[in-house]
Design a protein around this motif. Structure first.
Motif, PDB file in Angstrom:
ATOM      1  N   LEU A  47     -29.249  44.426  56.841  1.00 37.82           N
ATOM      2  CA  LEU A  47     -29.190  42.815  56.612  1.00 37.82           C
ATOM      3  C   LEU A  47     -28.137  43.428  55.283  1.00 37.82           C
ATOM      4  O   LEU A  47     -26.647  42.144  55.022  1.00 37.82           O
ATOM      5  CB  LEU A  47     -29.646  42.447  55.350  1.00 37.82           C
ATOM      6  N   TRP A  48     -27.006  44.324  54.685  1.00 31.65           N
ATOM      7  CA  TRP A  48     -26.897  44.757  53.771  1.00 31.65           C
ATOM      8  C   TRP A  48     -25.021  44.657  54.636  1.00 31.65           C
ATOM      9  O   TRP A  48     -24.051  44.838  54.225  1.00 31.65           O
ATOM     10  CB  TRP A  48     -27.064  45.513  53.148  1.00 31.65           C
ATOM     11  N   LEU A  49     -25.116  45.742  55.599  1.00 32.00           N
ATOM     12  CA  LEU A  49     -23.707  45.559  56.043  1.00 32.00           C
ATOM     13  C   LEU A  49     -23.554  44.788  56.768  1.00 32.00           C
ATOM     14  O   LEU A  49     -21.984  43.722  56.520  1.00 32.00           O
ATOM     15  CB  LEU A  49     -23.982  46.546  57.698  1.00 32.00           C
ATOM     16  N   LEU A  50     -24.417  43.736  57.044  1.00 30.40           N
ATOM     17  CA  LEU A  50     -24.086  42.030  57.995  1.00 30.40           C
ATOM     18  C   LEU A  50     -23.543  41.090  56.436  1.00 30.40           C
ATOM     19  O   LEU A  50     -22.141  40.666  57.247  1.00 30.40           O
ATOM     20  CB  LEU A  50     -25.221  41.205  58.090  1.00 30.40           C
ATOM     21  N   GLY A  51     -23.771  41.256  55.878  1.00 34.54           N
ATOM     22  CA  GLY A  51     -23.517  40.548  54.522  1.00 34.54           C
ATOM     23  C   GLY A  51     -22.004  41.292  54.157  1.00 34.54           C
ATOM     24  O   GLY A  51     -20.654  40.743  53.769  1.00 34.54           O
ATOM     25  N   GLU A  52     -21.076  42.462  54.289  1.00 31.54           N
ATOM     26  CA  GLU A  52     -19.795  42.607  53.924  1.00 31.54           C
ATOM     27  C   GLU A  52     -19.013  42.732  54.763  1.00 31.54           C
ATOM     28  O   GLU A  52     -17.627  42.513  54.698  1.00 31.54           O
ATOM     29  CB  GLU A  52     -20.781  44.328  53.375  1.00 31.54           C
ATOM     30  N   MET A  53     -19.865  42.625  55.891  1.00 32.01           N
ATOM     31  CA  MET A  53     -18.867  42.393  57.652  1.00 32.01           C
ATOM     32  C   MET A  53     -18.630  40.826  57.623  1.00 32.01           C
ATOM     33  O   MET A  53     -17.954  40.330  57.781  1.00 32.01           O
ATOM     34  CB  MET A  53     -19.768  42.248  58.680  1.00 32.01           C
TER      35      MET A  53
END
Length: 208
Positions: A47-53
């Motif tokens: 979830l964190w990485l998808l937010g940054e992506m």
């Protein structure tokens, strides 16, 4: 407890986090992991990485926002927190992608987890950066959160007034006297600093 498979995936995600040039090509593969029975640690990282992506590639993340937002109501507070973080980052890039989930996001202001309440404020700050008008009629919420039971939340809450005050100072003008009380009297030094910063930014914008 994370399994060996989870640990392997976490390591892969950490490597991908550092490899920003390959984010765009891997968005779908990362998002797919939300649909598998991985540990909360893995899903939180996803979830964190998808937010940054999503902040970098909002068009490519659009088809995954529904899955990301579904975790705003998850039983695990860590996943609610990370979902809010992601929605905030995606909304910063393109608030149209998250408008439909704003009611669910706003409910997190009363979450039992102070980390989730903190993430809620941070997410709103991100979205307000691109669309401050969404929050001009909601500032009472953030003013009340300056008196939250947890310092982490209290420290973040005045920052919302700084974000809004920078571009919509008339929305914050009504709160300046109230913020001055916190800036001068609050027992927490960072709350005082952040309140004073919000006042300074708002007054500067009002003068322009």
């Amino acid at each position: 407890m994370s399994t060996n498979a989870d640990i392997e995936i976490l390591n892969e995600l950490r490597e991908l986090t550092k490899d920003k040039e390959n984010w765009k090509a891997n968005i779908d593969d990362v998002a797919l992991k939300l649909n598998y029975d991985y540990s909360a640690d893995v899903k939180a990282k996803v979830l964190w990485l998808l937010g940054e992506m999503g902040l970098k590639y909002p068009e490519e993340i659009e088809c995954h926002v529904k899955d990301i937002a579904s975790y705003l109501e998850d039983n695990d507070p860590k996943l609610r927190e990370r979902s809010a973080n992601a929605i905030g980052r995606i909304g910063r890039a393109d608030n149209d992608l998250v408008i439909v989930y704003m009611d669910k996001l706003m409910k997190l202001k009363d979450d039992e987890s102070f980390n989730v309440r903190h993430a809620f404020i941070w997410a709103c700050e991100n979205i307000a950066t691109s669309n401050p008008d969404l929050f001009c009629d909601k500032l009472d919420i953030f003013y009340e959160m300056i008196s939250d039971s947890e310092d982490k939340v209290r420290i973040e809450a005045p920052e919302m007034f700084r974000v809004i005050g920078k571009t919509r100072p008339n929305c914050v003008k009504h709160y300046l006297k109230k913020l001055e009380y916190f800036a001068e009297n609050d027992e927490n030094r960072i709350v005082r600093i952040h309140s004073a910063g919000a006042i300074r930014i708002t007054k500067k914008a009002l003068e322009q």
